[in-house]
Design a protein around this motif. Structure first.
Motif, PDB file in Angstrom:
ATOM      1  N   THR A  70      -0.984 -39.395  10.888  1.00 25.33           N
ATOM      2  CA  THR A  70      -1.915 -38.806  11.837  1.00 25.33           C
ATOM      3  C   THR A  70      -1.890 -37.297  11.624  1.00 25.33           C
ATOM      4  O   THR A  70      -1.059 -36.785  10.853  1.00 25.33           O
ATOM      5  CB  THR A  70      -1.525 -39.105  13.297  1.00 25.33           C
ATOM      6  N   PHE A  71      -2.737 -36.591  12.346  1.00 32.14           N
ATOM      7  CA  PHE A  71      -2.731 -35.140  12.208  1.00 32.14           C
ATOM      8  C   PHE A  71      -1.398 -34.552  12.656  1.00 32.14           C
ATOM      9  O   PHE A  71      -0.999 -33.484  12.192  1.00 32.14           O
ATOM     10  CB  PHE A  71      -3.897 -34.495  12.966  1.00 32.14           C
ATOM     11  N   ASP A  76       1.045 -28.470   6.700  1.00 31.08           N
ATOM     12  CA  ASP A  76       0.376 -27.319   6.118  1.00 31.08           C
ATOM     13  C   ASP A  76      -1.118 -27.605   6.032  1.00 31.08           C
ATOM     14  O   ASP A  76      -1.514 -28.700   5.617  1.00 31.08           O
ATOM     15  CB  ASP A  76       0.928 -27.029   4.714  1.00 31.08           C
ATOM     16  N   ALA A  77      -1.931 -26.638   6.440  1.00 30.46           N
ATOM     17  CA  ALA A  77      -3.383 -26.786   6.375  1.00 30.46           C
ATOM     18  C   ALA A  77      -3.991 -25.545   5.740  1.00 30.46           C
ATOM     19  O   ALA A  77      -3.528 -24.424   5.992  1.00 30.46           O
ATOM     20  CB  ALA A  77      -3.971 -26.998   7.762  1.00 30.46           C
ATOM     21  N   LEU A 107      -0.819 -22.523   8.443  1.00 28.89           N
ATOM     22  CA  LEU A 107      -2.251 -22.418   8.193  1.00 28.89           C
ATOM     23  C   LEU A 107      -2.562 -21.257   7.271  1.00 28.89           C
ATOM     24  O   LEU A 107      -2.017 -20.164   7.423  1.00 28.89           O
ATOM     25  CB  LEU A 107      -3.001 -22.204   9.514  1.00 28.89           C
ATOM     26  N   THR A 108      -3.462 -21.515   6.322  1.00 33.94           N
ATOM     27  CA  THR A 108      -4.052 -20.466   5.507  1.00 33.94           C
ATOM     28  C   THR A 108      -5.558 -20.592   5.647  1.00 33.94           C
ATOM     29  O   THR A 108      -6.104 -21.686   5.486  1.00 33.94           O
ATOM     30  CB  THR A 108      -3.654 -20.622   4.019  1.00 33.94           C
ATOM     31  N   LYS A 123      -8.077 -28.842   3.783  1.00 31.61           N
ATOM     32  CA  LYS A 123      -7.145 -29.641   2.972  1.00 31.61           C
ATOM     33  C   LYS A 123      -5.779 -29.506   3.610  1.00 31.61           C
ATOM     34  O   LYS A 123      -5.459 -28.462   4.191  1.00 31.61           O
ATOM     35  CB  LYS A 123      -7.142 -29.236   1.510  1.00 31.61           C
ATOM     36  N   VAL A 124      -4.973 -30.561   3.522  1.00 34.35           N
ATOM     37  CA  VAL A 124      -3.681 -30.551   4.195  1.00 34.35           C
ATOM     38  C   VAL A 124      -2.599 -31.198   3.340  1.00 34.35           C
ATOM     39  O   VAL A 124      -2.880 -31.938   2.389  1.00 34.35           O
ATOM     40  CB  VAL A 124      -3.737 -31.287   5.565  1.00 34.35           C
ATOM     41  N   ILE A 125      -1.368 -30.916   3.735  1.00 35.27           N
ATOM     42  CA  ILE A 125      -0.184 -31.628   3.265  1.00 35.27           C
ATOM     43  C   ILE A 125       0.468 -32.220   4.506  1.00 35.27           C
ATOM     44  O   ILE A 125       0.657 -31.512   5.503  1.00 35.27           O
ATOM     45  CB  ILE A 125       0.791 -30.689   2.534  1.00 35.27           C
TER      46      ILE A 125
END
Length: 134
Positions: A70-71, A76-77, A107-108, A123-125
């Protein structure tokens, strides 16, 4: 070289195949998710910015769910925004609907000039659940 452990959400595999990338790859206890945009089922951009951001998160959540995440598992996003000076407030008014409560992921944010007709991409990890992390 071993084959990549790829994750595909239901119903969008031909879109990924047409564009020659994997929606997500599992590796060493993490899920690396490709950038998700606010595309309709046919791949076209959702024209309204708020709706486009919601679709991007819905598409992201479908990829996460396909991997058992899940979120809340996101560590990292990275967000990409076309014309952030004009679009940031609109985008960030939608984000809390999906982001959840603190603590938030790292976040970046990156301002870009072009996203193939889209205004927002994420995009995420994510951490994989323990039973899948092995």
């Amino acid at each position: 070289m071993t084959a990549r452990d790829v994750v595909f959400p239901a119903g969008r595999q031909d879109l990924y195949e047409r564009n020659r990338y994997s929606p997500a790859v599992r590796s060493n206890g993490f899920l690396f998710v490709s950038g998700q945009v606010g595309s309709r089922d046919d791949g076209s951009p959702e024209p309204d910015l708020r709706a486009q951001v919601r679709r991007a998160f819905d598409n992201l959540n479908a990829v996460l769910a396909a991997a058992g995440c899940t979120f809340a598992d996101v560590v990292d996003a990275t967000v990409f925004v076309v014309d952030p000076a004009s679009n940031f407030e609109t985008i960030w008014s939608v984000v809390p609907e999906y982001w959840g409560d603190a603590p938030y992921p790292a976040l970046t944010g990156i301002g870009v000039t072009w996203l193939y007709g889209f205004q927002f991409e994420i995009k995420v990890i994510a951490r994989l659940p323990q039973q899948q992390a092995a």
